[in-house]
Structure formats: structure tokens, C-alpha cells
Motif scaffolding. Sequence first.
Motif, PDB file in Angstrom:
ATOM      1  N   ILE A  19     -31.706  23.443  48.508  1.00 38.39           N
ATOM      2  CA  ILE A  19     -32.976  22.857  49.215  1.00 38.39           C
ATOM      3  C   ILE A  19     -34.220  24.472  50.045  1.00 38.39           C
ATOM      4  O   ILE A  19     -33.144  25.294  50.546  1.00 38.39           O
ATOM      5  CB  ILE A  19     -32.732  21.772  49.554  1.00 38.39           C
ATOM      6  N   ASP A  20     -35.010  23.943  49.580  1.00 39.35           N
ATOM      7  CA  ASP A  20     -36.104  24.465  50.466  1.00 39.35           C
ATOM      8  C   ASP A  20     -36.440  24.049  51.978  1.00 39.35           C
ATOM      9  O   ASP A  20     -37.069  22.912  50.868  1.00 39.35           O
ATOM     10  CB  ASP A  20     -36.959  25.498  49.667  1.00 39.35           C
ATOM     11  N   LEU A  21     -35.853  24.632  52.837  1.00 35.31           N
ATOM     12  CA  LEU A  21     -36.421  23.696  53.688  1.00 35.31           C
ATOM     13  C   LEU A  21     -37.443  23.536  53.785  1.00 35.31           C
ATOM     14  O   LEU A  21     -38.129  22.803  54.507  1.00 35.31           O
ATOM     15  CB  LEU A  21     -35.440  24.549  55.188  1.00 35.31           C
ATOM     16  N   ASN A  22     -38.471  24.394  53.655  1.00 31.29           N
ATOM     17  CA  ASN A  22     -40.091  24.017  54.180  1.00 31.29           C
ATOM     18  C   ASN A  22     -40.499  24.019  52.810  1.00 31.29           C
ATOM     19  O   ASN A  22     -41.935  23.233  52.321  1.00 31.29           O
ATOM     20  CB  ASN A  22     -40.962  25.968  53.577  1.00 31.29           C
ATOM     21  N   HIS A  23     -39.727  23.710  51.775  1.00 30.55           N
ATOM     22  CA  HIS A  23     -40.755  22.225  51.297  1.00 30.55           C
ATOM     23  C   HIS A  23     -39.572  20.822  50.415  1.00 30.55           C
ATOM     24  O   HIS A  23     -38.782  21.353  49.715  1.00 30.55           O
ATOM     25  CB  HIS A  23     -40.631  22.981  49.562  1.00 30.55           C
ATOM     26  N   GLU A  24     -40.137  19.764  51.168  1.00 31.07           N
ATOM     27  CA  GLU A  24     -39.738  18.660  51.324  1.00 31.07           C
ATOM     28  C   GLU A  24     -39.351  18.239  49.978  1.00 31.07           C
ATOM     29  O   GLU A  24     -38.316  17.728  49.340  1.00 31.07           O
ATOM     30  CB  GLU A  24     -40.496  17.646  51.608  1.00 31.07           C
ATOM     31  N   GLU A  25     -40.001  18.529  48.682  1.00 28.96           N
ATOM     32  CA  GLU A  25     -39.939  17.999  47.157  1.00 28.96           C
ATOM     33  C   GLU A  25     -38.690  19.142  46.796  1.00 28.96           C
ATOM     34  O   GLU A  25     -38.211  18.399  45.102  1.00 28.96           O
ATOM     35  CB  GLU A  25     -41.657  18.279  46.109  1.00 28.96           C
ATOM     36  N   THR A  26     -38.181  19.756  47.479  1.00 34.37           N
ATOM     37  CA  THR A  26     -37.150  20.326  46.551  1.00 34.37           C
ATOM     38  C   THR A  26     -35.545  19.477  47.179  1.00 34.37           C
ATOM     39  O   THR A  26     -34.568  19.156  46.391  1.00 34.37           O
ATOM     40  CB  THR A  26     -36.731  21.984  47.414  1.00 34.37           C
ATOM     41  N   TRP A  27     -35.626  18.190  48.108  1.00 32.31           N
ATOM     42  CA  TRP A  27     -34.458  17.589  48.289  1.00 32.31           C
ATOM     43  C   TRP A  27     -34.671  15.966  48.407  1.00 32.31           C
ATOM     44  O   TRP A  27     -33.817  15.151  48.511  1.00 32.31           O
ATOM     45  CB  TRP A  27     -33.980  18.044  50.499  1.00 32.31           C
ATOM     46  N   THR A  28     -36.352  15.699  48.484  1.00 34.40           N
ATOM     47  CA  THR A  28     -36.940  14.179  48.317  1.00 34.40           C
ATOM     48  C   THR A  28     -36.355  13.718  47.025  1.00 34.40           C
ATOM     49  O   THR A  28     -35.458  12.498  47.581  1.00 34.40           O
ATOM     50  CB  THR A  28     -38.034  13.823  48.776  1.00 34.40           C
ATOM     51  N   GLU A  29     -35.833  13.809  46.071  1.00 36.43           N
ATOM     52  CA  GLU A  29     -35.177  13.593  44.560  1.00 36.43           C
ATOM     53  C   GLU A  29     -34.030  13.974  44.115  1.00 36.43           C
ATOM     54  O   GLU A  29     -33.619  13.143  43.783  1.00 36.43           O
ATOM     55  CB  GLU A  29     -36.610  13.664  43.187  1.00 36.43           C
ATOM     56  N   ALA A  30     -34.329  15.257  44.930  1.00 36.30           N
ATOM     57  CA  ALA A  30     -32.806  15.697  44.931  1.00 36.30           C
ATOM     58  C   ALA A  30     -31.350  15.611  44.650  1.00 36.30           C
ATOM     59  O   ALA A  30     -30.645  15.011  44.375  1.00 36.30           O
ATOM     60  CB  ALA A  30     -32.398  17.301  44.621  1.00 36.30           C
ATOM     61  N   LEU A  31     -32.068  15.576  46.320  1.00 35.05           N
ATOM     62  CA  LEU A  31     -30.713  14.993  47.303  1.00 35.05           C
ATOM     63  C   LEU A  31     -30.012  13.928  46.954  1.00 35.05           C
ATOM     64  O   LEU A  31     -28.618  13.641  47.118  1.00 35.05           O
ATOM     65  CB  LEU A  31     -30.781  15.068  48.587  1.00 35.05           C
ATOM     66  N   PRO A  32     -30.833  12.653  46.926  1.00 35.68           N
ATOM     67  CA  PRO A  32     -30.409  11.262  46.261  1.00 35.68           C
ATOM     68  C   PRO A  32     -29.650  11.302  45.059  1.00 35.68           C
ATOM     69  O   PRO A  32     -28.939  10.657  45.028  1.00 35.68           O
ATOM     70  CB  PRO A  32     -31.596  10.257  46.169  1.00 35.68           C
ATOM     71  N   LEU A  33     -30.092  12.421  44.308  1.00 34.86           N
ATOM     72  CA  LEU A  33     -29.312  12.222  42.604  1.00 34.86           C
ATOM     73  C   LEU A  33     -28.068  12.820  43.141  1.00 34.86           C
ATOM     74  O   LEU A  33     -27.392  12.086  42.556  1.00 34.86           O
ATOM     75  CB  LEU A  33     -30.195  12.702  41.968  1.00 34.86           C
ATOM     76  N   ALA A  34     -27.607  13.994  43.738  1.00 33.32           N
ATOM     77  CA  ALA A  34     -26.725  15.178  44.001  1.00 33.32           C
ATOM     78  C   ALA A  34     -25.971  13.899  44.544  1.00 33.32           C
ATOM     79  O   ALA A  34     -24.805  13.510  44.214  1.00 33.32           O
ATOM     80  CB  ALA A  34     -27.326  15.978  44.695  1.00 33.32           C
ATOM     81  N   VAL A  35     -26.227  12.977  46.045  1.00 32.59           N
ATOM     82  CA  VAL A  35     -25.508  12.238  46.598  1.00 32.59           C
ATOM     83  C   VAL A  35     -24.769  10.632  45.459  1.00 32.59           C
ATOM     84  O   VAL A  35     -23.647  11.127  45.123  1.00 32.59           O
ATOM     85  CB  VAL A  35     -26.498  11.231  47.737  1.00 32.59           C
ATOM     86  N   SER A  36     -25.742  10.581  44.782  1.00 34.07           N
ATOM     87  CA  SER A  36     -25.613   9.360  43.518  1.00 34.07           C
ATOM     88  C   SER A  36     -24.159   9.886  42.610  1.00 34.07           C
ATOM     89  O   SER A  36     -22.768   9.466  42.121  1.00 34.07           O
ATOM     90  CB  SER A  36     -26.022   8.971  43.057  1.00 34.07           C
ATOM     91  N   MET A  37     -24.754  11.300  42.466  1.00 38.64           N
ATOM     92  CA  MET A  37     -23.371  11.671  41.018  1.00 38.64           C
ATOM     93  C   MET A  37     -22.410  12.148  41.493  1.00 38.64           C
ATOM     94  O   MET A  37     -21.101  11.962  41.206  1.00 38.64           O
ATOM     95  CB  MET A  37     -24.149  12.899  40.081  1.00 38.64           C
ATOM     96  N   ALA A  38     -22.251  13.128  42.595  1.00 41.72           N
ATOM     97  CA  ALA A  38     -21.059  12.989  43.814  1.00 41.72           C
ATOM     98  C   ALA A  38     -20.384  12.226  43.790  1.00 41.72           C
ATOM     99  O   ALA A  38     -19.270  11.519  43.805  1.00 41.72           O
ATOM    100  CB  ALA A  38     -21.464  14.166  45.245  1.00 41.72           C
ATOM    101  N   ARG A  39     -21.015  10.718  44.202  1.00 44.09           N
ATOM    102  CA  ARG A  39     -20.099   9.948  44.858  1.00 44.09           C
ATOM    103  C   ARG A  39     -19.860   9.070  43.258  1.00 44.09           C
ATOM    104  O   ARG A  39     -18.400   8.046  43.308  1.00 44.09           O
ATOM    105  CB  ARG A  39     -21.209   8.079  44.609  1.00 44.09           C
TER     106      ARG A  39
END
Length: 146
Positions: free
Chosen positions: A9-29
Amino acid sequence: MFKSILIPIDLNHEETWTEALPLAVSMARESGAALHVTSVVPDFGSAIVQSYFPADFETKALERAESELEKIVAEAVPADLKCQLHLEHGSIRKHIMDQVRATGADLIIMAAHAPDQFREILVGSHADWIVRHAPVSVFVLRSPAP
């Protein structure tokens, strides 16, 4: 299906985590995979550029980045999910590839904006480069062009 998922993720660009991080959490789970969240603070690129900044600038930037990364992950990743944070400094592409090897990641999930300029189509973004060079599968979430 996956054992280790890396999400840069790029800490300067929220769009790099707002959708990708929940998807990653779901896929990891769903996969029972470990989640590795990484961010890279770019270096100055040259000594001449570095000379224009205060001597402790990089140290303070890294401390701030670490704090921001911890906050994002605390808000988005459930405590019961195995998750490690990785903060790097230097070349974004190099460190993402290094993290793939170090974590044993078998999937990279990352967000990328749709190219909105002819130059970006020719030169390519970090996401495009990673897709072409990663030794593992890459799931790219495209945001719409502005």
C-alpha cells in the motif's frame, strides 16, 4: 488456496488500501493464509536532492510512516487474523519483490489506477511493472480513471 498474501500500500494514496485491504483480509481468512501488509517509503534518489532536506528527514518520515501503517492495519485487519507489517525504505519495486521472497507470498493483491495519460501507458506504473515481473500471481484492483 493461498498460504501467504502480500498487499503493498501507498500511505499517501488511500485508494491503494480502501478496497484492496478488505479483499486481502477476506482472501486470507478464506484461505487460512498469513497476511503481509507492506509499504515502501521512497528514498531521495540522489544525493543532490537529499541535500535540500533536513538531516533527520528520512528518520522522521519512516517513524510517521510506521505509525500510519499501524493505524491503517489496526482499523482494517481483525485481530484474530495473522498479519505482519513490513515498512521498507528505498526502491518500491525492489522492496516489493524482496518481500515476496522473504514472506513466501504466493499472491500479491494491489490497487492501481487506470492509466489516464498516454505517458503512463507507455512508461507503466509500479503495479504494471510488478504484474510483469512478479514470480507469483498478482490480483490488481483497478480504480476508475479520474
